[in-house]
Motif scaffolding. Sequence first.
Motif, PDB file in Angstrom:
ATOM      1  N   GLY A 255       0.567  -0.832   0.224  1.00 15.34           N
ATOM      2  CA  GLY A 255      -0.063   0.262  -0.489  1.00 15.34           C
ATOM      3  C   GLY A 255       1.003   1.512   0.441  1.00 15.34           C
ATOM      4  N   GLU A 256       0.241   1.999  -0.592  1.00 14.86           N
ATOM      5  CA  GLU A 256       1.034   4.058  -1.295  1.00 14.86           C
ATOM      6  C   GLU A 256       0.480   4.647  -0.377  1.00 14.86           C
ATOM      7  OE1 GLU A 256       4.205   3.787  -3.848  1.00 14.86           O
ATOM      8  OE2 GLU A 256       2.544   2.642  -4.928  1.00 14.86           O
ATOM      9  N   ALA A 257       0.378   5.626   0.390  1.00 15.94           N
ATOM     10  CA  ALA A 257       0.051   6.860   0.063  1.00 15.94           C
ATOM     11  C   ALA A 257       0.406   7.620   0.423  1.00 15.94           C
ATOM     12  CB  ALA A 257      -0.833   7.289   1.871  1.00 15.94           C
ATOM     13  N   SER A 258      -0.041   8.723  -0.148  1.00 15.43           N
ATOM     14  CA  SER A 258       1.104  10.316  -0.395  1.00 15.43           C
ATOM     15  C   SER A 258       0.306  11.407  -0.489  1.00 15.43           C
ATOM     16  CB  SER A 258       1.612  10.643  -2.127  1.00 15.43           C
ATOM     17  OG  SER A 258       0.997  10.500  -3.395  1.00 15.43           O
ATOM     18  N   LEU A 259       0.726  12.818  -0.421  1.00 17.84           N
ATOM     19  CA  LEU A 259       0.323  14.159   0.055  1.00 17.84           C
ATOM     20  C   LEU A 259       1.263  14.994  -0.124  1.00 17.84           C
ATOM     21  CD1 LEU A 259      -2.217  15.686   1.009  1.00 17.84           C
ATOM     22  CD2 LEU A 259      -0.686  16.216   3.388  1.00 17.84           C
ATOM     23  N   ALA A 260       0.563  15.635  -1.617  1.00 16.87           N
ATOM     24  CA  ALA A 260       1.171  16.984  -2.138  1.00 16.87           C
ATOM     25  C   ALA A 260       0.505  18.450  -2.022  1.00 16.87           C
ATOM     26  CB  ALA A 260       1.924  16.723  -3.651  1.00 16.87           C
ATOM     27  N   VAL A 261       1.888  19.712  -1.767  1.00 18.83           N
ATOM     28  CA  VAL A 261       1.398  20.749  -2.216  1.00 18.83           C
ATOM     29  C   VAL A 261       1.924  21.424  -2.714  1.00 18.83           C
ATOM     30  CG1 VAL A 261       3.092  21.307  -0.226  1.00 18.83           C
ATOM     31  CG2 VAL A 261       1.205  23.091  -0.964  1.00 18.83           C
ATOM     32  N   ALA A 262       1.709  22.337  -3.930  1.00 18.36           N
ATOM     33  CA  ALA A 262       2.247  22.730  -4.768  1.00 18.36           C
ATOM     34  C   ALA A 262       1.702  24.337  -5.361  1.00 18.36           C
ATOM     35  CB  ALA A 262       1.668  21.571  -6.259  1.00 18.36           C
ATOM     36  N   TYR A 263       2.656  25.265  -6.083  1.00 13.77           N
ATOM     37  CA  TYR A 263       2.355  25.827  -6.950  1.00 13.77           C
ATOM     38  C   TYR A 263       2.519  26.671  -7.840  1.00 13.77           C
ATOM     39  CZ  TYR A 263       2.403  31.139  -6.805  1.00 13.77           C
ATOM     40  OH  TYR A 263       3.171  32.135  -8.118  1.00 13.77           O
ATOM     41  N   HIS A 264       1.685  26.710  -9.074  1.00 10.03           N
ATOM     42  CA  HIS A 264       1.471  27.023  -9.992  1.00 10.03           C
ATOM     43  C   HIS A 264       1.686  28.517  -9.779  1.00 10.03           C
ATOM     44  CE1 HIS A 264       1.024  25.626 -13.868  1.00 10.03           C
ATOM     45  NE2 HIS A 264       0.108  27.150 -14.362  1.00 10.03           N
ATOM     46  N   THR A 265       2.521  29.404 -11.581  1.00 12.76           N
ATOM     47  CA  THR A 265       2.456  30.073 -11.543  1.00 12.76           C
ATOM     48  C   THR A 265       2.589  30.754 -13.370  1.00 12.76           C
ATOM     49  OG1 THR A 265       3.557  32.452 -11.243  1.00 12.76           O
ATOM     50  CG2 THR A 265       4.953  30.043 -11.051  1.00 12.76           C
ATOM     51  N   VAL A 266       1.681  31.406 -13.869  1.00  8.96           N
ATOM     52  CA  VAL A 266       2.591  31.563 -15.284  1.00  8.96           C
ATOM     53  C   VAL A 266       2.833  32.361 -15.424  1.00  8.96           C
ATOM     54  CG1 VAL A 266       0.495  31.743 -17.331  1.00  8.96           C
ATOM     55  CG2 VAL A 266      -0.041  30.090 -15.823  1.00  8.96           C
ATOM     56  N   PHE A 267       4.172  33.108 -15.946  1.00  7.26           N
ATOM     57  CA  PHE A 267       5.550  34.234 -16.646  1.00  7.26           C
ATOM     58  C   PHE A 267       4.974  34.549 -17.808  1.00  7.26           C
ATOM     59  CE2 PHE A 267       8.634  30.680 -14.902  1.00  7.26           C
ATOM     60  CZ  PHE A 267       8.617  31.097 -13.354  1.00  7.26           C
ATOM     61  N   SER A 268       3.851  33.768 -18.582  1.00  6.95           N
ATOM     62  CA  SER A 268       3.780  34.585 -20.026  1.00  6.95           C
ATOM     63  C   SER A 268       2.289  33.713 -20.321  1.00  6.95           C
ATOM     64  CB  SER A 268       4.528  34.439 -20.811  1.00  6.95           C
ATOM     65  OG  SER A 268       5.351  33.837 -21.895  1.00  6.95           O
ATOM     66  N   GLY A 269       2.100  33.987 -21.796  1.00  8.30           N
ATOM     67  CA  GLY A 269       0.844  32.936 -22.236  1.00  8.30           C
ATOM     68  C   GLY A 269       1.654  31.592 -23.224  1.00  8.30           C
ATOM     69  N   LYS A 270       3.130  31.447 -22.825  1.00  7.04           N
ATOM     70  CA  LYS A 270       3.580  30.227 -23.038  1.00  7.04           C
ATOM     71  C   LYS A 270       4.475  29.916 -22.159  1.00  7.04           C
ATOM     72  CE  LYS A 270       3.800  32.596 -27.671  1.00  7.04           C
ATOM     73  NZ  LYS A 270       5.276  33.151 -29.086  1.00  7.04           N
ATOM     74  N   ALA A 271       4.474  30.383 -20.752  1.00  6.20           N
ATOM     75  CA  ALA A 271       5.880  29.631 -20.146  1.00  6.20           C
ATOM     76  C   ALA A 271       5.324  29.814 -18.698  1.00  6.20           C
ATOM     77  CB  ALA A 271       6.849  30.569 -20.155  1.00  6.20           C
ATOM     78  N   ALA A 272       5.178  28.837 -17.514  1.00  8.81           N
ATOM     79  CA  ALA A 272       4.784  28.401 -16.604  1.00  8.81           C
ATOM     80  C   ALA A 272       5.866  27.605 -15.820  1.00  8.81           C
ATOM     81  CB  ALA A 272       3.570  27.841 -16.444  1.00  8.81           C
ATOM     82  N   MET A 273       5.874  27.723 -14.444  1.00 14.29           N
ATOM     83  CA  MET A 273       6.325  27.187 -12.855  1.00 14.29           C
ATOM     84  C   MET A 273       5.052  26.737 -12.303  1.00 14.29           C
ATOM     85  SD  MET A 273       9.747  28.298 -10.932  1.00 14.29           S
ATOM     86  CE  MET A 273       8.470  29.435 -10.091  1.00 14.29           C
TER      87      MET A 273
END
Length: 302
Positions: free
Chosen positions: A61-79
């Motif tokens: 059995g496996e369990a995972s928890l993640a927190v993430a932040y998403h940001t868009v630099f422009s209409g063509k790039a994101a992180m």
Amino acid sequence: MIKDDSSQWLYCSLIVIFTCVVNTAWAGGKSVFYDGEITFGFDDNLSKAQRERDIVEDHFGEASLAVAYHTVFSGKAAMTVKGFLSGEAFETVDSLNRASAGAEVSFRWQPSLGFLDPIYKLSLTAQVDEYDVDQRDSDVAKVQLATTKRITDRLTATLGGEYRYRDSDGSVFDTEDYRFFLNGDLMVTKTLALYSTYSYLYGDVTSTAQVQFCNGLVADDIYSLLKASTAIEVDEAFNEHFCGSWVSYRLDGQTNAVTVGLNQGFGQNYALDVSALWASVRGDLNNDYYRRIYRATFLVRF
């Protein structure tokens, strides 16, 4: 093959990426999201063994928890910056139970914004694994570059490559490998996806085998193989659970693997994923083995 200072680099990477996650999460508002997963599975060759007598099956059995932040630099790039915790537990060989903490940063860009134009992704991951046996405690780092392209409005393909190294407290589990993969995703309906991935890996492979049986007899048919290995050590986890004497060894090898799965979404935040992995491993001196892993995973985003 892996320098001693790699652990320090890995821990520093974790601290830096986790700091980014925390700082951006406080400022991010709607761009912060959380992912959780619970998996139940079966591994028909946990020992990665060639001979039938050495093959150990187990449920996990496996369990995972993640927190993430998403940001868009422009209409063509994101992180996206993500921190995660995960754990794995086995029904029989519970000395292989694992707790992990890690972080990942990924960059995505699309030079042209057409519907069928490719999207590129570069990701860096640092992870610390703690096992119930110290021998397998590891620091892991990965870098992956992939490109994704829509073939139709229902079919998407991804092609990529990955480099991974593991620095363990033992010697056999210090490994380094390269992976190339091709993935296809087909939306059967608006909520049901069928996917398949082919992977080719080359680099270090590990196996566990008996050198002495429960009756005291010696397994003299594997000496030539052990002699050709790049590292050998007593396997603490398997010796704790089984009679006889077990060792792990590392060889250069190649792996071909295929994964097939179905993902059924429920609303915007839930999904059920079932998959099967078939792997064929060819190590030096005909150290060949096969492995199948079946998984059922419940996913949630909140």
